[in-house]
Design a protein around this motif. Structure first.
Motif, PDB file in Angstrom:
ATOM      1  N   GLY A 248       2.988   6.503  -1.733  1.00  0.00           N
ATOM      2  CA  GLY A 248       1.741   6.957  -2.324  1.00  0.00           C
ATOM      3  C   GLY A 248       0.550   6.273  -1.701  1.00  0.00           C
TER       4      GLY A 248
ATOM      5  N   LYS B  94       2.190  10.499 -10.120  1.00  0.00           N
ATOM      6  CA  LYS B  94       3.032  11.550  -9.557  1.00  0.00           C
ATOM      7  C   LYS B  94       4.155  11.829 -10.543  1.00  0.00           C
TER       8      LYS B  94
ATOM      9  N   SER C  59       1.089   4.178  -5.882  1.00  0.00           N
ATOM     10  CA  SER C  59       1.498   5.310  -6.718  1.00  0.00           C
ATOM     11  C   SER C  59       2.123   4.861  -8.034  1.00  0.00           C
TER      12      SER C  59
ATOM     13  N   ARG D  49       4.486   6.607 -11.147  1.00  0.00           N
ATOM     14  CA  ARG D  49       5.412   7.730 -11.274  1.00  0.00           C
ATOM     15  C   ARG D  49       5.731   7.994 -12.737  1.00  0.00           C
TER      16      ARG D  49
END
Length: 228
Positions: free
Chosen positions: A26, A149, A216, A218
């Motif tokens: 990410g 994400k 990132s 998740r």
């Protein structure tokens, strides 16, 4: 390292297999905050929309609606198709019927794993399907880090009787391991699937990754229980 419950261990393994690679791939925006966050309506993937006013939020685990100008991914998204069909709109849990909290971290494999929990505080049975909208924010309400994400796991329809809970997994690479830039959020905004008004939960999980190529966060979809 804490002892993991069987439920969270299975979810953490799932997140690790499909998400850790995504965590390390990410990218952030190179800045600790995002300007003028916006809301979005429920879609299959994150999208920028117009700002939707809402009531002032309070701290704590039973948060109320957040202030206007909430971050991009604070409004949640369901995912279609899936292993089970989405519930009828009339049965969907509304923001006003829920309280939000964040459970204890269950770290492992260089990854931090938190259960994001929604509890039905209404007198009717309602349903959750898909992913929560989530966004870390600072004390002024500005978003910290990129939008989360979503994993490729199949969502299921979770029926919540009054007083019952469902949890979604929120994971990110340990910043000390990944080397990502960090910030300590004031709160996490959590929006039920297909709703627009978020709940605000005081963040007690310490630093989170907000910038760099390994920033990132998740998400895995809702499952019954609290993830404890």
């Amino acid at each position: 390292m804490t002892n993991r419950s069987p439920v969270f261990r299975r979810a953490a393994l799932l997140a690790g297999s499909v998400a850790l690679a995504g965590l390390l791939a990410g990218c952030g925006n190179g800045d600790d905050t995002a300007s003028a966050p916006n809301t979005e309506s429920g879609t299959a993937t994150p999208a920028t929309g117009s700002t939707t006013p809402s009531a002032t939020a309070t701290d704590g685990d039973g948060g109320t609606s957040a202030p206007s100008g909430v971050p991009t991914d604070a409004v949640s998204n369901s995912l279609t198709p899936s292993a089970t069909p989405p519930p009828a709109s009339g049965t969907r849990c509304r923001t006003s019927e829920l309280s939000a909290s964040v459970g204890r971290n269950d770290p492992g494999a260089g990854q931090e794993n938190f259960p994001v929990v929604l509890t039905n505080k209404s007198r009717r049975t309602c349903t959750l399907y898909g992913y929560p909208g989530t966004a870390f924010v600072d004390a002024s309400g500005k978003q910290l880090g990129p939008d989360p994400k979503r994993s490729s796991a199949d969502p299921e329809t979770v029926r919540l009787a009054p007083g019952r809970s469902a949890w979604a997994g929120l994971s990110f690479a340990n910043p000390e391991v990944s080397g990502a830039g960090t910030a300590t959020p004031a709160a996490l905004l959590v929006t039920p699937p297909d709703e627009k008004d978020p709940l605000k939960v005081t963040w007690k999980g310490g630093e989170v990754p907000v910038s760099g190529t390994e920033a990132s966060v998740r998400l895995i979809p809702f499952s019954p229980g609290t993830g404890a």
